[in-house]
Design a protein around this motif. Sequence first.
Motif, mmCIF file in Angstrom:
data_model
loop_
_atom_site.group_PDB
_atom_site.id
_atom_site.type_symbol
_atom_site.label_atom_id
_atom_site.label_comp_id
_atom_site.label_asym_id
_atom_site.label_seq_id
_atom_site.Cartn_x
_atom_site.Cartn_y
_atom_site.Cartn_z
ATOM 1 N N ILE A 36 46.681 39.042 41.374
ATOM 2 C CA ILE A 36 47.516 38.307 40.424
ATOM 3 C C ILE A 36 48.866 38.982 40.220
ATOM 4 C CG2 ILE A 36 47.650 37.441 38.065
ATOM 5 C CD1 ILE A 36 45.625 35.985 39.769
ATOM 6 N N CYS A 37 48.878 40.305 40.026
ATOM 7 C CA CYS A 37 50.130 41.024 39.781
ATOM 8 C C CYS A 37 49.969 42.493 40.143
ATOM 9 C CB CYS A 37 50.576 40.852 38.324
ATOM 10 S SG CYS A 37 49.340 41.350 37.116
ATOM 11 N N ASN A 38 51.126 43.176 40.284
ATOM 12 C CA ASN A 38 51.134 44.574 40.726
ATOM 13 C C ASN A 38 52.120 45.381 39.897
ATOM 14 O OD1 ASN A 38 49.438 43.859 43.022
ATOM 15 N ND2 ASN A 38 51.288 42.974 43.926
ATOM 16 N N GLY A 39 51.973 46.695 39.964
ATOM 17 C CA GLY A 39 52.896 47.593 39.279
ATOM 18 C C GLY A 39 52.635 49.028 39.695
ATOM 19 N N THR A 40 53.254 49.965 38.985
ATOM 20 C CA THR A 40 53.096 51.388 39.277
ATOM 21 C C THR A 40 52.834 52.159 37.995
ATOM 22 O OG1 THR A 40 55.480 51.778 39.107
ATOM 23 C CG2 THR A 40 54.600 51.300 41.309
ATOM 24 N N LEU A 41 52.322 53.350 38.180
ATOM 25 C CA LEU A 41 52.054 54.255 37.069
ATOM 26 C C LEU A 41 53.250 55.194 36.909
ATOM 27 C CD1 LEU A 41 49.588 55.115 35.182
ATOM 28 C CD2 LEU A 41 49.166 56.886 36.891
ATOM 29 N N PRO A 42 53.686 55.473 35.698
ATOM 30 C CA PRO A 42 54.809 56.410 35.538
ATOM 31 C C PRO A 42 54.394 57.828 35.941
ATOM 32 C CG PRO A 42 53.873 55.829 33.400
ATOM 33 C CD PRO A 42 53.218 54.933 34.404
ATOM 34 N N ALA A 43 55.358 58.582 36.503
ATOM 35 C CA ALA A 43 55.099 59.971 36.874
ATOM 36 C C ALA A 43 55.244 60.858 35.642
ATOM 37 C CB ALA A 43 56.061 60.409 37.973
ATOM 38 N N LYS A 55 53.654 42.728 37.285
ATOM 39 C CA LYS A 55 54.223 41.398 37.483
ATOM 40 C C LYS A 55 53.791 40.818 38.824
ATOM 41 C CE LYS A 55 58.385 42.347 34.722
ATOM 42 N NZ LYS A 55 59.863 42.350 34.704
ATOM 43 N N GLY A 56 53.703 39.485 38.820
ATOM 44 C CA GLY A 56 53.443 38.752 40.051
ATOM 45 C C GLY A 56 54.481 37.657 40.206
ATOM 46 N N SER A 57 54.753 37.267 41.440
ATOM 47 C CA SER A 57 55.780 36.256 41.680
ATOM 48 C C SER A 57 55.312 35.300 42.780
ATOM 49 C CB SER A 57 57.092 36.919 42.105
ATOM 50 O OG SER A 57 58.083 35.956 42.383
ATOM 51 N N GLY A 58 55.457 34.001 42.488
ATOM 52 C CA GLY A 58 55.100 32.986 43.480
ATOM 53 C C GLY A 58 53.631 32.977 43.827
ATOM 54 N N ILE A 59 52.774 33.197 42.854
ATOM 55 C CA ILE A 59 51.329 33.220 43.099
ATOM 56 C C ILE A 59 50.803 31.784 43.147
ATOM 57 C CG2 ILE A 59 49.112 34.087 42.296
ATOM 58 C CD1 ILE A 59 51.080 36.263 43.102
ATOM 59 N N GLU A 60 50.295 31.400 44.280
ATOM 60 C CA GLU A 60 49.730 30.058 44.430
ATOM 61 C C GLU A 60 48.205 30.140 44.375
ATOM 62 O OE1 GLU A 60 51.188 28.218 47.949
ATOM 63 O OE2 GLU A 60 53.288 28.247 47.312
ATOM 64 N N LEU A 61 47.635 29.435 43.406
ATOM 65 C CA LEU A 61 46.191 29.428 43.224
ATOM 66 C C LEU A 61 45.621 28.088 43.675
ATOM 67 C CD1 LEU A 61 45.959 31.087 39.674
ATOM 68 C CD2 LEU A 61 45.844 32.189 41.922
ATOM 69 N N THR A 62 44.471 28.145 44.259
ATOM 70 C CA THR A 62 43.814 26.910 44.683
ATOM 71 C C THR A 62 43.314 26.151 43.455
ATOM 72 O OG1 THR A 62 41.661 27.983 44.922
ATOM 73 C CG2 THR A 62 43.116 28.029 46.837
ATOM 74 N N ARG A 82 46.976 47.279 40.561
ATOM 75 C CA ARG A 82 46.820 45.864 40.923
ATOM 76 C C ARG A 82 45.793 45.200 40.014
ATOM 77 N NH1 ARG A 82 49.022 45.214 46.123
ATOM 78 N NH2 ARG A 82 49.428 47.206 47.180
ATOM 79 N N VAL A 83 46.061 43.928 39.686
ATOM 80 C CA VAL A 83 45.130 43.132 38.872
ATOM 81 C C VAL A 83 44.621 41.979 39.731
ATOM 82 C CG1 VAL A 83 44.860 41.684 36.831
ATOM 83 C CG2 VAL A 83 46.240 43.772 36.710
ATOM 84 N N TYR A 84 43.298 41.781 39.702
ATOM 85 C CA TYR A 84 42.660 40.736 40.506
ATOM 86 C C TYR A 84 41.867 39.792 39.608
ATOM 87 C CZ TYR A 84 43.612 43.688 44.597
ATOM 88 O OH TYR A 84 44.216 44.429 45.563
ATOM 89 N N TYR A 85 41.849 38.533 40.029
ATOM 90 C CA TYR A 85 40.919 37.564 39.454
ATOM 91 C C TYR A 85 40.149 36.931 40.611
ATOM 92 C CZ TYR A 85 39.010 33.376 37.265
ATOM 93 O OH TYR A 85 38.153 32.379 36.820
ATOM 94 N N LYS A 86 38.841 37.188 40.644
ATOM 95 C CA LYS A 86 37.993 36.687 41.741
ATOM 96 C C LYS A 86 38.597 37.008 43.119
ATOM 97 C CE LYS A 86 35.925 32.896 39.112
ATOM 98 N NZ LYS A 86 34.614 33.528 38.985
ATOM 99 N N ASP A 87 38.940 38.262 43.323
ATOM 100 C CA ASP A 87 39.504 38.773 44.584
ATOM 101 C C ASP A 87 40.891 38.222 44.907
ATOM 102 O OD1 ASP A 87 37.200 40.283 45.020
ATOM 103 O OD2 ASP A 87 36.201 38.635 46.089
ATOM 104 N N VAL A 88 41.538 37.550 43.972
ATOM 105 C CA VAL A 88 42.907 37.060 44.168
ATOM 106 C C VAL A 88 43.850 38.011 43.440
ATOM 107 C CG1 VAL A 88 44.525 35.174 43.820
ATOM 108 C CG2 VAL A 88 42.124 34.670 44.338
#
Length: 260
Positions: free
Chosen positions: A161-168, A184-191, A153-159
Amino acid sequence: MAERVHPGDSPPATNEHTTPKPAPPSPEKPIPQPGTYVVQIPKDQIYRVPPPENSRRYAHLSKRKASRSTCSRCCCCLLTSILVLLLAAAIAAAVIYFVFKPESPNYSVESVAIKGFNLTSSSPLSPEFDVTVRAHNPNDKIGIYYEKDSSVRVYYKDVNICNGTLPAFFQPTNNVTLFKMALKGSGIELTNAVLKALSGDQNKGTVPFSLKLRAPVKIKVGSIKTWKITVKVTCKITVDKLTAASKIVSKDCDYGVDLW
């Protein structure tokens, strides 16, 4: 002249009413000492079992003592078993440490390519991060199996932003592996406040992100594989801009493990 005959001395007269002297005590029945008493109880009042009015109480107390004794034995056996297991585990861990000399793997973020950030629009964002992570296994006798069900997971100021997985994959001994992750992230609404902060950081050329990786792994020691262990990697990275040509300005990764 006839001779006068004198009667012989007769025994002294005795008083027939004189009190007889008491007979000496029998040696079989000693005289009680002063201050002591002898209590005689009739045979029919001596019980080898509790009297009827106390039989229920006696049965209750006997049962409670038996249950306490059983519980004490069970507790002692349980504590002894736990101590033996702990001692065996400590000995096994010491043997593994001195024989195999395990070292912690090292992780770092090598590159980041960013897409999908339009800070001038109020529409929801669909950001994408292409992240390259470097994993180094410095051990001579230990391999690492990276299992499924990981998360990145990737965060910006505790928000988030996007997610993924590690290959096995399996990482052998003394190996360096570079693996790429499409997050990837989808439909991320930022204030408005977050959008303004992102725009300001990009203008300064220092946009901070936090990458959190959680991966279940199994350690291979010789021909033995351990149970699943969760590897936790948290990387603080700063990029100069929010584009595919972004460069890493600074990075710092911290590594941890959950054994159970």
